[in-house]
Design a protein around this motif. Structure first.
Motif, PDB file in Angstrom:
ATOM      1  N   ARG A 696       0.872  -1.183   0.000  1.00 17.91           N
ATOM      2  CA  ARG A 696       0.000   0.000   0.000  1.00 17.91           C
ATOM      3  C   ARG A 696       0.901   1.223   0.000  1.00 17.91           C
ATOM      4  N   THR A 697       1.237   1.702  -1.205  1.00 15.47           N
ATOM      5  CA  THR A 697       2.222   2.790  -1.308  1.00 15.47           C
ATOM      6  C   THR A 697       1.662   4.117  -0.815  1.00 15.47           C
ATOM      7  N   ASP A 698       0.365   4.318  -0.947  1.00 13.76           N
ATOM      8  CA  ASP A 698      -0.316   5.450  -0.308  1.00 13.76           C
ATOM      9  C   ASP A 698      -1.778   5.067  -0.180  1.00 13.76           C
ATOM     10  N   ASP A 699      -2.588   5.962   0.347  1.00 13.89           N
ATOM     11  CA  ASP A 699      -3.989   5.621   0.630  1.00 13.89           C
ATOM     12  C   ASP A 699      -4.747   5.154  -0.608  1.00 13.89           C
TER      13      ASP A 699
END
Length: 977
Positions: A696-699
């Protein structure tokens, strides 16, 4: 008397005066005559033409038992006026025309000089009605399916009207579509099929009752076939396998020729490209004058003449040398690429086993370490296989299936309708309405009274033994756009009834409406009590990961009596069903039952269905299974929906705790083997692709690593990234294409078919929706399933044994620990693995397969310490969950291990840690009649049994719950103390 043919009338007149000699040949007294199968086939055919001339009949005679002369004998003995003989190829047409000189039948005394040779004419492609009339001068008309395909319907009917009989030679070669067209034209004429293998190559049913079957076993015992010698080679290294087969085949050829046999060697390849590669291996034997021949070789006709004159002792060809090609000296076959079709295998072997006293026995060479056939054909490729016996048994088994199918069909009343109905190959939608009916109230024969003004009974057949009724009606209704009776809409309707005596339950299926079904029911059953309401929903029982695709609800509000809910809003109404504010009207769902993906539909009114069309035999089996649930009063429909999956739209951010990803649900394991990914001019089978742990690299962004296994090491393809949108999602994977039916960008494919993710809480994520069963959320692994090992001095930070078989690793220690518990252990470590270790043991009727998934303990501050870190279980749990798809794949599972074994040999990686390749072959052959029982073992020394955390138990519990739901298999977790 001159044996050449005269005019049509002279020939037919001579046949009328001729007395056919049915004497049986006697080898002991050297008395000439018909062979036993020829005599029996003639008697059976003549009897059929007298008793059932309007129905299709099949005669089964193995290759080499005199089938063609039997057909010619039937023309004379039966005094057939004008016969169309359909043969599958130009070569067979030429062969038949040549044999119409009746030379062999005259030599054995079956036909005397009284009978003139027939006038024979050949059909040309696309003839007109006027041109067809020229055949009035012929006694025998010979055609190929290709020639008849371009006939207009009227021209074909004119040909049929001109002929008295239709005979089809090598009937299994005639495609179902072609046969149906010809059969329709010859509907009122006698139709006889002759074949060595009564099952089509296009997998369609071969019409016609088998009136005579000469078993291959009898042909062998009666001396019509030479013995078959199988000379196996065993070479698992794919690079060396072809050379091993070639060396053995040439050795046998030289030995036979030294003994005075004028034998030739046929080398079979599956394609022209393969044939060219193989020819390079054989051409060094210049004294044996090897030759390469296939459809694109220049001067093919001259080469064929040279082959017949035996100028070439080694013949490299694709498949066989054409239908009708007969060269007795072909006695040795090098099978580099095995046939998958039993029909082709039997025909191929028959070419080499015909009796000739001047020649020796037939010999076949193949690599038994590289099987690629179904389990019956696989029996040929064993170390000490008796090919004569196996070919006999396989042939008998295949023919027995056809006879059993006929036996089912034959249980219907012997009337013209049954032949008509079953000739249509009914493939109904799998659906029914069930009723309780007392045995004495079941009256199937009253279906004959169905006809009414608007709907006429056309065909009816009743199977008393199977308690089954099949009925076809014709319904004419006025067209909606005109007030006239001059034209009508015509609809053909199928009705089925099956009575399950054990439960006194009657199943009714109709392609018509409720009124028509009710009329059908009223005739065949009295006082029928429809199974409706809650019992109908019992069919949802025992389905795991149950997803409701659509739900219809009945409501008590005056302004709203019925609502339909489809797709993502289904979960909004589940609570209403459970708390009683709405009643179930109809449900359609998907899920897993006994490890198999299924569909099931049911309604409050009692209709039950699955999303499928199948044969009538399948429909009856389905009814039997449904009956077990409908009549099981212990099933409470209120409990069925407790574990149903809900769906929530994902908004704002991806869920946390996603640890596992797999390909879309549409890609089953059977499809995975046929799908390719391409990137930078390299192509990889999907089974050799590993999807890494999702990040999960960002939201709003998920990233999935993609690793491909290649012979010289792994390739890292671009990550698959999924971007969450306001109302949807978008996939990116630049440069990667998927090849499945057609080639397209992988990202475009995944936009329509979303990847499947599994989160720590037990929910599934597909696209921008999260699915979950409330009772299955946040399950913890039962501690009873945890077993701790003392790892001693093993460096648990080192995971894999690799080719060096390093036992000072997690995988190596695991092997040492379990090796005495199993008879076969396989190291499948690497991209595309089934598991790190595949351990197998057997009982008398089961194969136990334990899949060990091993992971290392990472170092921290230079030391590997077991503990309670949740990140230590993500990847290994994902691997275990992914391997569930190998359940129920049977021989494909063992095929995969064998392929991995063979591919690794060239890298000096011996994957078999205990046992032999022969053991793997044996397991593959046993898996069809042995139950395969899987267990999943997660090995992670980074987990401390004493310190295990709730987060770790949650991830392990999710993987455990998923595996149990999909497969019902056991799970065990190995940890440190």
């Amino acid at each position: 008397m001159d044996e050449t043919a005269g005019k049509y009338s002279d020939v037919y007149g001579s046949w009328q005066q001729h007395l056919f000699n049915f004497n049986l040949a006697n080898r002991e007294t050297c008395m000439p005559g018909l062979r036993k199968p020829q005599l029996a086939a003639l008697y059976s055919s003549l009897g059929h033409l007298v008793m059932s001339p309007s129905s299709t009949a099949t005669v089964v005679m193995p290759t080499g038992t005199g089938k063609t002369d039997t057909i010619l004998g039937l023309l004379i003995a039966g005094r057939l006026a004008r016969t169309l003989v359909l043969v599958p190829s130009d070569a067979l047409r030429s062969q038949l025309v040549k044999k119409c000189d009746l030379k062999k039948l005259r030599e054995i005394g079956a036909v005397s000089e009284t009978a003139l040779n027939p006038v024979v004419m050949a059909v040309r492609t696309g003839m007109s009605i006027e041109e067809v009339q020229q055949f009035s001068e012929a006694n025998v008309i010979v055609a190929t399916p290709q020639a008849l395909q371009r006939f207009t319907t009227d021209a074909l009917q004119a040909l049929a009207d001109l002929c008295s009989h239709l005979i089809i030679d090598e009937a299994h070669h005639v495609a179902a579509k072609t046969w149906e067209r010809v059969k329709s034209a010859f509907k009122q004429k006698p139709r006889l099929q002759f074949t060595a293998t009564p099952f089509r190559e296009d997998n369609q049913a071969l019409d016609g009752t088998i009136i005579y079957n000469y078993p291959l076993k009898d042909a062998q015992n009666d001396g019509y076939f030479k013995a078959i010698e199988f000379h196996p080679v065993r070479e698992y290294n794919l690079v060396l396998a072809d050379q091993a087969v070639a060396d053995k085949a040439v050795e046998l050829l030289r030995s036979d020729r030294e003994q005075g046999f004028d034998h030739l060697l046929m080398v079979r390849a599956r394609s022209q490209k393969r044939a060219e590669v193989l020819f390079d291996m054989y051409k060094k034997h210049e004294d044996l004058t090897p030759i390469l021949i296939h459809s694109k070789v220049p001067g093919r006709a001259k080469l064929m003449d040279d082959i017949v004159e035996k100028k070439h002792k080694i013949i490299v060809c694709v498949d066989m040398l054409g239908e009708g090609f007969d060269l007795p000296e072909l006695k040795i076959a090098a099978i580099h690429d095995q046939h998958r079709s039993p029909a082709v295998t039997l025909q191929f072997i028959g070419r080499l086993t015909r009796v000739d006293q001047a020649l020796g026995d037939a010999k076949f060479v193949s690599n038994i370490a590289n099987q690629n056939t179904d389990y019956q054909m696989a029996a040929l490729y064993k170390e000490s296989a008796d090919w004569s016996a196996i070919i006999r048994d396989v042939s008998n088994d295949k023919i027995e299936r056809e006879i059993k199918k006929e036996a089912f069909n034959g249980q219907f009343l012997n009337d013209p309708d049954s032949d008509e109905i079953l000739g249509l190959n009914p493939n109904p939608k799998i659906s029914a309405i069930a009723f309780h009916v007392d045995l004495d109230k079941w009256q199937p024969k009253k279906a004959r009274h169905f006809s009414q003004k608007k709907e006429q009974l056309q065909f009816l057949s009743i199977n008393d033994e199977q308690d089954t009724v099949i009925m076809v009606t014709r319904r004419d209704t006025p067209v909606g756009w005109a007030q006239t009776s001059a034209i009508v809409d015509t609809t053909w309707l199928l009705y089925l009834a099956y009575y399950h005596k054990n439960d006194q339950t009657l199943f009714i299926h109709s392609s018509g409406d409720e009124t028509q079904s009710a009329r059908f029911l009223g005739l065949i059953a009295k006082d029928a009590r429809r199974i409706t309401g809650e019992p109908a929903f019992r069919t949802l029982h025992n389905i795991k990961l149950l997803k409701l695709q659509n739900v219809g609800l009945s409501r008590v509000r005056k302004d709203l009596r019925f609502t339909m809910h489809v797709g993502r809003d289904v979960n909004a109404v589940i609570n209403e069903i459970q708390n009683g504010t709405a009643k179930k009207s109809n449900i359609f769902a998907t899920g897993f039952e006994n490890g198999q993906r299924i569909t099931v539909g049911c309604s409050h009114k009692g209709k039950i269905w699955e999303m499928n069309s199948e044969s009538i035999i399948y429909w009856i089996q389905w009814c039997k299974q449904v009956s077990l649930k409908l009549n099981n009063a212990s099933i409470k429909s209120s409990d069925v929906l407790k574990d149903v999956m809900r769906s929530d739209k994902i908004e704002g951010m991806w869920p946390k705790g996603i640890f596992y990803v797999d390909w879309p649900e549409t890609i089953a394991i059977e499809n995975e083997q046929k799908i390719l990914l391409s990137y930078n001019a390299e192509v990889f089978n999907l089974l050799d692709i590993m999807l890494g742990r999702p990040l999960r690299t960002d939201d709003l962004t998920l990233s999935v690593p993609v690793i491909a296994a290649a012979p010289d090491g792994n390739r890292y393809l671009p990550d698959i990234t999924i971007r969450l949108l306001d109302d949807g999602y978008k996939v990116s994977c630049p440069g990667v294409k998927i090849i499945f039916a057609e080639e397209k960008a992988l990202e475009h494919y995944l936009d329509a078919e979303p990847l499947v993710f599994l989160a720590v809480d037990g929910s599934l994520v597909e696209g921008n929706y999260r699915s979950y069963a409330p009772n299955s959320l946040d399950l913890k692994l039962p501690t009873a399933l945890i077993e701790s090992w003392n790892w001693g001095t093993t460096p648990i930070h080192s995971e894999s044994m690799k080719a060096a078989r390093n036992l000072e690793t997690v995988q190596g220690f695991t092997f040492s620990k379990i090796q005495n518990d199993y008879s076969f252990i396989f190291n499948d470590d690497g991209a595309g693995e089934v598991a790190d270790l595949v351990a197998i043991r057997e009982s008398t009727d089961a194969i136990y397969v334990d899949l060990y998934h091993c992971k290392y303990c990472p170092k921290k501050d230079g030391v590997a310490r077991p503990g309670a870190r949740v990140e230590d279980v993500y990847e290994v749990c994902g691997q275990a969950s992914r391997s569930v798809k190998w359940l129920h794949t049977h021989e494909k599972f063992f095929d995969r291990l064998m392929l991995r074994y063979q591919q690794s040999l060239s890298n000096n990686f011996q994957r078999i840690l205990k046992g032999t390749p022969e053991d793997l072959e044996l397991l593959r052959n046993k898996c069809h009649d042995h139950e395969m029982i899987f267990k999943f073992v997660i090995v992670q020394p980074a987990i401390s049994a004493a310190k295990i955390s709730a987060e770790q138990l949650a991830v392990l519990g999710t993987s455990y719950s998923y595996i149990k739901s999909v497969s019902s298999a056991d799970v065990k977790v190995i940890t440190s103390p």
